[in-house]
Design a protein around this motif. Structure first.
Motif, PDB file in Angstrom:
ATOM      1  N   TYR A  45      64.014 -41.158 100.352  1.00  0.00           N
ATOM      2  CA  TYR A  45      64.660 -39.982  99.765  1.00  0.00           C
ATOM      3  C   TYR A  45      66.143 -39.936 100.113  1.00  0.00           C
ATOM      4  CZ  TYR A  45      59.864 -38.266  99.043  1.00  0.00           C
ATOM      5  OH  TYR A  45      58.574 -38.138  98.668  1.00  0.00           O
ATOM      6  N   LEU A  50      68.245 -37.777  97.453  1.00  0.00           N
ATOM      7  CA  LEU A  50      67.458 -36.557  97.311  1.00  0.00           C
ATOM      8  C   LEU A  50      67.541 -35.715  98.576  1.00  0.00           C
ATOM      9  CD1 LEU A  50      64.321 -38.010  95.516  1.00  0.00           C
ATOM     10  CD2 LEU A  50      65.944 -36.376  94.572  1.00  0.00           C
ATOM     11  N   LEU A  51      67.646 -36.385  99.724  1.00  0.00           N
ATOM     12  CA  LEU A  51      67.849 -35.681 100.988  1.00  0.00           C
ATOM     13  C   LEU A  51      69.180 -36.131 101.555  1.00  0.00           C
ATOM     14  CD1 LEU A  51      64.418 -35.930 102.865  1.00  0.00           C
ATOM     15  CD2 LEU A  51      65.353 -33.990 101.597  1.00  0.00           C
ATOM     16  N   SER A  74      73.011 -35.364  90.891  1.00  0.00           N
ATOM     17  CA  SER A  74      72.151 -35.246  89.713  1.00  0.00           C
ATOM     18  C   SER A  74      72.545 -36.277  88.669  1.00  0.00           C
ATOM     19  CB  SER A  74      72.281 -33.854  89.099  1.00  0.00           C
ATOM     20  OG  SER A  74      71.595 -32.912  89.857  1.00  0.00           O
ATOM     21  N   ARG A  77      71.472 -39.741  89.706  1.00  0.00           N
ATOM     22  CA  ARG A  77      70.031 -39.958  89.536  1.00  0.00           C
ATOM     23  C   ARG A  77      69.691 -40.177  88.075  1.00  0.00           C
ATOM     24  NH1 ARG A  77      69.435 -35.697  93.174  1.00  0.00           N
ATOM     25  NH2 ARG A  77      68.883 -34.226  91.516  1.00  0.00           N
ATOM     26  N   ARG A  78      70.351 -39.374  87.214  1.00  0.00           N
ATOM     27  CA  ARG A  78      70.029 -39.439  85.803  1.00  0.00           C
ATOM     28  C   ARG A  78      70.418 -40.801  85.222  1.00  0.00           C
ATOM     29  NH1 ARG A  78      72.848 -35.131  84.189  1.00  0.00           N
ATOM     30  NH2 ARG A  78      74.523 -36.356  83.240  1.00  0.00           N
ATOM     31  N   PHE A  83      62.585 -43.186  89.329  1.00  0.00           N
ATOM     32  CA  PHE A  83      61.635 -42.838  90.400  1.00  0.00           C
ATOM     33  C   PHE A  83      60.194 -43.019  89.968  1.00  0.00           C
ATOM     34  CE2 PHE A  83      65.497 -40.556  91.326  1.00  0.00           C
ATOM     35  CZ  PHE A  83      65.631 -40.691  92.695  1.00  0.00           C
ATOM     36  N   GLU A 105      66.850 -39.216  76.723  1.00  0.00           N
ATOM     37  CA  GLU A 105      67.395 -38.039  76.074  1.00  0.00           C
ATOM     38  C   GLU A 105      68.418 -37.356  76.975  1.00  0.00           C
ATOM     39  OE1 GLU A 105      64.356 -35.480  74.761  1.00  0.00           O
ATOM     40  OE2 GLU A 105      65.764 -34.067  73.855  1.00  0.00           O
ATOM     41  N   LEU A 106      68.048 -37.273  78.269  1.00  0.00           N
ATOM     42  CA  LEU A 106      68.974 -36.632  79.208  1.00  0.00           C
ATOM     43  C   LEU A 106      70.283 -37.399  79.278  1.00  0.00           C
ATOM     44  CD1 LEU A 106      66.581 -35.677  82.138  1.00  0.00           C
ATOM     45  CD2 LEU A 106      67.745 -34.131  80.563  1.00  0.00           C
TER      46      LEU A 106
ATOM     47  N   LEU B 396      66.844 -29.345  74.281  1.00  0.00           N
ATOM     48  CA  LEU B 396      65.788 -29.707  75.231  1.00  0.00           C
ATOM     49  C   LEU B 396      65.188 -28.514  75.990  1.00  0.00           C
ATOM     50  CD1 LEU B 396      64.129 -31.934  76.524  1.00  0.00           C
ATOM     51  CD2 LEU B 396      65.984 -32.273  78.163  1.00  0.00           C
ATOM     52  N   ARG B 676      56.485 -27.920  91.704  1.00  0.00           N
ATOM     53  CA  ARG B 676      56.534 -29.381  91.755  1.00  0.00           C
ATOM     54  C   ARG B 676      56.979 -29.981  90.435  1.00  0.00           C
ATOM     55  NH1 ARG B 676      53.963 -31.965  95.504  1.00  0.00           N
ATOM     56  NH2 ARG B 676      53.335 -33.519  93.995  1.00  0.00           N
ATOM     57  N   ASP B 677      56.543 -29.364  89.340  1.00  0.00           N
ATOM     58  CA  ASP B 677      56.967 -29.874  88.026  1.00  0.00           C
ATOM     59  C   ASP B 677      58.476 -29.744  87.878  1.00  0.00           C
ATOM     60  OD1 ASP B 677      54.374 -30.382  87.408  1.00  0.00           O
ATOM     61  OD2 ASP B 677      54.062 -28.447  86.423  1.00  0.00           O
ATOM     62  N   SER B 680      60.184 -32.340  89.853  1.00  0.00           N
ATOM     63  CA  SER B 680      60.149 -33.690  89.283  1.00  0.00           C
ATOM     64  C   SER B 680      61.170 -33.813  88.159  1.00  0.00           C
ATOM     65  CB  SER B 680      58.734 -34.074  88.831  1.00  0.00           C
ATOM     66  OG  SER B 680      58.359 -33.325  87.720  1.00  0.00           O
ATOM     67  N   LEU B 681      61.471 -32.708  87.471  1.00  0.00           N
ATOM     68  CA  LEU B 681      62.533 -32.756  86.463  1.00  0.00           C
ATOM     69  C   LEU B 681      63.896 -32.917  87.127  1.00  0.00           C
ATOM     70  CD1 LEU B 681      61.382 -29.956  84.003  1.00  0.00           C
ATOM     71  CD2 LEU B 681      61.448 -32.423  83.582  1.00  0.00           C
ATOM     72  N   LEU B 682      64.074 -32.207  88.249  1.00  0.00           N
ATOM     73  CA  LEU B 682      65.349 -32.316  88.964  1.00  0.00           C
ATOM     74  C   LEU B 682      65.545 -33.735  89.484  1.00  0.00           C
ATOM     75  CD1 LEU B 682      65.432 -28.962  90.972  1.00  0.00           C
ATOM     76  CD2 LEU B 682      66.870 -29.612  89.043  1.00  0.00           C
ATOM     77  N   VAL B 683      64.449 -34.357  89.953  1.00  0.00           N
ATOM     78  CA  VAL B 683      64.534 -35.721  90.464  1.00  0.00           C
ATOM     79  C   VAL B 683      64.974 -36.672  89.363  1.00  0.00           C
ATOM     80  CG1 VAL B 683      63.149 -37.649  91.286  1.00  0.00           C
ATOM     81  CG2 VAL B 683      62.927 -35.412  92.363  1.00  0.00           C
ATOM     82  N   LEU B 684      64.514 -36.387  88.139  1.00  0.00           N
ATOM     83  CA  LEU B 684      64.930 -37.230  87.018  1.00  0.00           C
ATOM     84  C   LEU B 684      66.404 -37.073  86.711  1.00  0.00           C
ATOM     85  CD1 LEU B 684      62.202 -36.827  84.280  1.00  0.00           C
ATOM     86  CD2 LEU B 684      62.677 -38.812  85.693  1.00  0.00           C
ATOM     87  N   GLY B 685      67.045 -36.102  87.379  1.00  0.00           N
ATOM     88  CA  GLY B 685      68.466 -35.887  87.138  1.00  0.00           C
ATOM     89  C   GLY B 685      68.732 -34.851  86.075  1.00  0.00           C
ATOM     90  N   MET B 686      67.686 -34.070  85.695  1.00  0.00           N
ATOM     91  CA  MET B 686      67.945 -33.023  84.716  1.00  0.00           C
ATOM     92  C   MET B 686      68.823 -31.968  85.373  1.00  0.00           C
ATOM     93  SD  MET B 686      65.271 -30.638  82.667  1.00  0.00           S
ATOM     94  CE  MET B 686      64.737 -31.841  81.491  1.00  0.00           C
ATOM     95  N   PRO B 687      69.922 -31.569  84.715  1.00  0.00           N
ATOM     96  CA  PRO B 687      70.810 -30.578  85.342  1.00  0.00           C
ATOM     97  C   PRO B 687      70.060 -29.271  85.597  1.00  0.00           C
ATOM     98  CG  PRO B 687      71.793 -31.508  83.356  1.00  0.00           C
ATOM     99  CD  PRO B 687      70.383 -31.985  83.402  1.00  0.00           C
ATOM    100  N   ARG B 760      67.550 -23.760  94.029  1.00  0.00           N
ATOM    101  CA  ARG B 760      68.560 -24.767  93.789  1.00  0.00           C
ATOM    102  C   ARG B 760      68.243 -26.078  94.527  1.00  0.00           C
ATOM    103  NH1 ARG B 760      73.219 -24.754  91.582  1.00  0.00           N
ATOM    104  NH2 ARG B 760      74.648 -26.427  92.095  1.00  0.00           N
ATOM    105  N   ILE B 762      66.392 -29.189  96.346  1.00  0.00           N
ATOM    106  CA  ILE B 762      65.227 -30.048  96.283  1.00  0.00           C
ATOM    107  C   ILE B 762      64.751 -30.216  97.721  1.00  0.00           C
ATOM    108  CG2 ILE B 762      64.373 -32.334  95.714  1.00  0.00           C
ATOM    109  CD1 ILE B 762      66.667 -32.616  93.780  1.00  0.00           C
ATOM    110  N   ARG B 763      63.514 -29.839  97.997  1.00  0.00           N
ATOM    111  CA  ARG B 763      63.038 -29.963  99.376  1.00  0.00           C
ATOM    112  C   ARG B 763      62.024 -31.089  99.465  1.00  0.00           C
ATOM    113  NH1 ARG B 763      61.160 -24.060 100.510  1.00  0.00           N
ATOM    114  NH2 ARG B 763      60.130 -24.588  98.559  1.00  0.00           N
ATOM    115  N   MET B 767      58.117 -32.750  97.219  1.00  0.00           N
ATOM    116  CA  MET B 767      57.915 -34.038  96.593  1.00  0.00           C
ATOM    117  C   MET B 767      56.635 -34.705  97.044  1.00  0.00           C
ATOM    118  SD  MET B 767      61.713 -35.615  96.307  1.00  0.00           S
ATOM    119  CE  MET B 767      62.338 -35.134  97.877  1.00  0.00           C
TER     120      MET B 767
END
Ligand SMILES: Nc1ncnc2c1ncn2[C@@H]1O[C@H](COP(=O)(O)OP(=O)(O)O)[C@@H](O)[C@H]1O
Ligand SMILES: [Mg+2]
Lengths: 217, 770
Positions: A45, A50-51, A74, A77-78, A83, A105-106, B396, B676-677, B680-687, B760, B762-763, B767
């Motif tokens: 992480y 992420l951390l 962010s 990562r995008r 992951f 898409e992102l 989106l 968690r969902d 997982s979107l934040l991890v994908l880099g979604m703003p 805000r 991510i902890r 995950m």
């Protein structure tokens, strides 16, 4: 390309990382192995931004990730990371196809191009038939394959995988893992893999052993 | 403490912040439910007490006293001050042995007033009011003699000359409940119960199901460990009972805070003495016991279902599909209402549309259908909103929200339905209340005031009252009526006159022409005519010529009178302010036989309504015993209207706030379970923006769709009701001013919930799987 240097991180009194370091080169598959609780996930992480470690640096092509703000991480990562987790962690409301399409898409990839790329991945991973089902309606192995496709769809520079096969039987494990490694190598994508399965670790180019929060070769 | 109880306590304590928040929400929910429920249960006794207080101070006429002697003379004056009832008991010739009414130490002597505190204050500050009540305030009525702390009431001591013709009484306190007082409030507990308890129940169900998935997993784990089904149920029941018991206690506390507030601040349209609604230790114990038992049972029952389907918590259950026919009742209901709403718009202005019984029933059926239809349409409407949002070309965040919505669980729809129904009720009741208001006091530009001053000290006083300044004035005197000799209706016009008496109207020709809105070319000053509605000419209702009747003159002597030959037939006489369909007109400004006791004086007073108050003051200053009646101003109906308005608006508001709270809580709970969902979107880099926007859409979109539907239907239904009754002209926007603020509260709550649900950070723990 990506290197973690002297990372330390504590959760309250628990020291998860104590001066741990690791590097990954372009296109390289590195496995983080070690007993449970040794700090593998925490290390991953941190490397993925992420951390934020308490001290130490994570450098991607000369940029220290620990110094970046949340929005820049962010963006990183995008664009540059992918992951895969132990459980697929797909968006439950979207079909497998839409899930795989999401990172493209992102990143603002055009619709036609998106479709083509997703089709290619679905085919490659053998989940074309399940493409329009929701994650809850497919098997664990199929969901995990979709997760691999989603991680690689936007051709990231590094894929981080935390026990990607931990929830799968050994047959499925190897299929998913081989697909991940093969697809990554096609794009020269590096893979950082956390596992405690020696069979899985064997497929890596290099293994980093972790023990009590420190890493060694 | 048994092992189960100990485990339950540990589970409650070990739930972390989320567990404590959930427990707190449940406790608050139970508390609000208990507070409101207690009020609903206590209200009837508060209202009974009110009626009892009223009966206790009613004078008992000697004729009804069963042989007890007369101890005083009285007259009741039913007056009002700017719409507030101000009743007065006028007293004279009080015997030394007379027992004073409740709340009084002694009877007021002539020239003295004993007034309620509110009345005493007004009398001191309002000269116009003081002019109506002769004497000075010497004491105040204590609460024992009043219906509520704000009541205007007074006992007034008069000399025997001031109170002629007073009724004889033997004491105070009739042995039966004052129905008039009780009936006024009949609907209050029921309305409150429906409007508030239903949303409170929804709220409780929502809170009871909080973190349902988490808890189901926890109990599944206990089962895996080999705990027996019954034991798990007992743990769950104990957990719920703890929340129930604490909630019950808090509820009693809340009630003890709220009920004095409600008692004094007119929120329900009336006030009462807070002591009347106070709870004692026994009540408190009973309430807490009931909540403990009930919530324990509900807790166990709720779990029983998920235990019998152990996999239900894991497998996502398919929600029923939205079917188009669910829209049929709403459409048909609207269709039935529409003609009534459209017709007045197309009808020529000023004309009044009258509906047949069938039409009325169809519209009422339409209103009911539409209300039920709103509930049924909930799923298709939300599904349609979801489909629009999920369109592939949509941005989106909207698309994600649409996707999540299309599978919106029944629980979300239930909460939404609760909100929609309350908005709808708010809209319809705004229409109904508007109609009640117009029924109690229509908008008029002139008021007809009737004065009956038969207790006045002298004929001269009546003469002076009759000359008070007003737009128009006339007098009416009835001839002596003799009770019918036999049974059955009168056989001839002459017999009819003998039986019911003859109305003699006195007014100059000029006045009468204005009043009946017609020219009377044959009317001569000083002339006498038979006056008849043109529609009644030649019928048995027309006063015949040459019939002899008896009137009373100023000194009470009998005078014979023969009806004249000359006749004036007037179109629409019955509907004129004279309120006489057939009688005799004397074209003069003074009654033929002087200002006798039974001459009633009639006036037209122009708006504004404050003129009427001044006019009443002028009359009562001359004769404090006069009965002054203002037509189209029905004090009882006005009070009933105020009580209903207070009850319904307070009920709808409290209910809506509860419903909105339930909505917010369930939205936040679902978001927490889906954290968690989100991660997982934040991890994908979604703003974060995108994630947030999506959450917001997901909450606000269905809210908007459903509230818009409820407002539309409520507006139409409220207006349909008004059109049916025909008192209100044109479109009524008041339904919207009632519903829009409610909708605003709902949307604001939704937005608030949408904003707080996405953290805000991510902890790491978000995950991993537990
Ligand atoms: N969110 C957390 N809070 C507290 N301690 C944690 C948290 N996550 C991990 N730890 C602790 O940090 C250490 C390293 O954990 P982790 O990186 O998950 O190990 P691994 O992945 O090798 O099993 C462990 O001792 C674990 O108990
Ligand atoms: Mg781990």
């Amino acid at each position: 390309m990506l290197s973690a240097e002297n990372l330390t991180l504590s959760y309250g009194n628990t020291v998860a990382l104590a001066n741990a370091s690791a590097t990954v080169r372009r296109g390289e598959v590195v496995a983080l192995v070690g007993p449970s609780g040794s700090g593998k996930s925490t290390m991953l992480y941190c490397m993925a931004g992420l951390l934020r470690p308490d001290s130490g640096k994570v450098v991607l092509d000369g940029v220290d990730l620990t110094k970046l703000d949340d929005d820049s991480r962010s963006d990183l990562r995008r664009r540059d990371f992918g992951f895969v987790f132990q459980f697929a962690e797909l968006v439950p409301e979207l079909s497998l196809r839409e899930n795989i399409e999401l990172p493209l898409e992102l990143n603002g990839v055009g619709r036609r191009e998106r479709r083509a790329r997703v089709q290619e991945l679905l085919h490659e991973l053998g989940i074309e038939e399940q493409a329009d089902r929701r994650p809850a309606k497919v098997s664990g192995g199929q969901a995990q394959r979709a997760a691999v496709a989603r991680a690689i769809a936007h051709r990231p520079r590094v894929i981080f995988a935390d026990e990607p096969t931990g929830a799968l039987d050994s047959q499925n494990s190897l299929v998913v893992l081989d697909a991940l490694i093969k697809l990554a190598s096609m794009d020269d994508t590096a893979v950082v893999l956390v596992t405690h399965d020696p069979q899985v670790a064997d497929r890596a180019h290099r293994t980093v052993h972790m023990r009590d929060g420190t890493a060694g070769l | 403490m048994s092992g189960n109880a100990r485990l339950a306590v540990r589970l409650v304590r070990g739930g972390g912040v989320a567990g404590i928040v959930r427990l707190a929400l449940m406790i608050v929910g139970v508390a609000v439910g208990v507070a409101v429920g207690t009020l609903v249960v206590v209200l009837p006794s508060i209202l009974d007490d009110r009626a009892d207080r009223s009966s206790a101070r009613l004078p008992v006429p000697t004729v009804a006293a069963g042989g007890r002697p007369t101890t005083f003379l009285f007259a009741l004056v039913d007056d009002s001050w700017h719409g507030e009832r101000f009743s007065r008991v006028l007293l004279a010739q009080v015997d030394a042995a007379a027992e004073p009414p409740p709340g009084l130490e002694r009877f007021p002597a002539p020239g003295e007033i004993v007034a309620s505190p509110a009345a005493a204050e007004l009398l001191a500050t309002e000269p116009g009011l003081a002019a109506r009540v002769p004497g000075r305030v010497v004491a105040e009525i204590t609460p024992a003699g009043l219906l509520d702390p704000d009541e205007l009431f007074a006992y007034v001591g008069l000399t025997p000359e001031q109170l002629q013709d007073g009724s004889e009484a033997s004491g105070f306190g009739v042995g039966f409940q004052d129905d008039m007082v009780r009936e006024l409030f009949d609907g209050v507990p029921r309305e409150l119960a429906v409007l508030v308890l239903a949303p409170a129940a929804i709220y409780l169900i929502v809170c009871g199901r909080l973190a349902a998935a988490t808890r189901a997993r926890r109990y599944a784990a206990l089962r895996l460990l080999g705990m027996r089904r019954g034991a798990v149920l007992r743990v769950a029941a104990t957990e719920a009972a703890i929340a129930g018991g604490l909630g019950g206690l808090l509820g009693v506390f809340l009630y003890s805070l709220l009920s004095p507030l409600l008692a004094r601040n007119h929120a329900l349209g009336f006030t009462w003495f807070p002591e009347v609604g106070a709870l004692d230790a026994l009540d408190t114990t009973a309430i807490v016991l009931v909540t403990v038992v009930l919530s324990g049972a509900v807790g166990a029952l709720g779990l029983r279902q998920s235990l019998s389907r152990p996999l239900a918590a894991r497998v996502s259950v398919e929600e029923p599909r939205a079917r188009w026919w669910l829209l049929v009742p709403l459409t048909v209901g609207l269709g039935l209402m529409l003609p009534v709403i459209v017709r007045p718009l197309t009808a020529p202005p000023g004309s009044r549309v009258v509906y047949s019984d069938t039409q009325v029933n169809l519209v009422l059926a339409g209103m009911v259908l539409a209300a039920v239809g709103v509930l049924l349409a909930m799923r298709p409407i939300v599904a349609a909103a979801a489909r629009v949002a999920a369109h592939p070309a949509a941005p989106l965040p909207l698309r994600l929200a649409g996707r999540r919505l299309s599978g919106a669980p029944a629980s979300v729809l239930r909460v939404l339905a609760g909100l929609a129904v309350l908005v709808l009720v708010g809209g319809v009741s705004a229409g109904v209340l508007r109609d009640d208001e117009l029924a109690a006091g229509p908008e008029v530009d002139a008021f007809t005031v009737t004065v009956d001053a038969h207790r006045a000290a002298s004929a001269e006083v009546r003469g002076r009252i009759a000359m008070l300044a007003a737009e128009h004035r006339w007098t009416v005197q009835y001839s002596e009526a003799s009770p019918p000799a036999g049974l059955g209706p009168p056989e001839s016009a002459a017999e009819r006159v003998a039986m019911f008496g003859l109305a003699m109207v006195t007014a100059p020709c000029t006045e009468i022409q204005v009043l009946i809105r017609a020219a009377l070319p044959s009317c001569r000053s000083g002339g006498q005519y038979r006056l008849v509605d043109a529609a009644l000419v030649g019928t048995a209702d027309e006063v015949p010529a040459g019939v002899t009747v008896t009137f009373e003159d100023e000194v009470g002597a009998k005078v014979s009178y023969r009806t004249p030959e000359a006749v004036l037939a007037v179109d629409g006489l019955e509907r004129s302010p004279l309120h006489v369909s057939s009688g005799v007109l004397v074209a003069a400004d003074r009654p033929l036989f002087g200002w006798g006791r039974d001459v009633t004086m009639h006036f037209v007073v122009a708006e504004p309504e404050s003129n009427v108050e001044e006019f009443k003051s002028a009359v009562l200053a001359l004769d404090p015993t006069a009965a002054v009646n203002v037509h189209m101003r029905n004090l009882g109906a006005m009070e009933a209207y105020r009580v209903h308005r207070g009850t319904i608006s307070t009920g709808v508001l409290v209910g809506f706030v509860l419903g909105a709270a339930a909505f917010v809580i369930s939205a936040v709970d679902r978001a927490i379970e889906r954290r968690r969902d989100v991660v997982s979107l934040l991890v994908l880099g979604m703003p974060l923006r995108t994630v947030r926007a999506s959450q917001l859409f997901q909450i606000v979109l269905p809210l908007l769709a459903v509230l818009a539907m409820a407002i539309g239907v409520g507006h139409l239904a409220g207006n349909a009701w008004l059109q049916l009754n025909g008192r209100h002209q044109g479109w009524y926007g008041g339904t919207l001013t009632t519903m829009l603020p409610l909708a605003g509260i709902g949307i604001a709550a939704g937005l608030g919930a949408g904003m707080i649900v996405v953290g805000r950070k991510i902890r790491a723990e978000d995950m991993r799987r537990e």
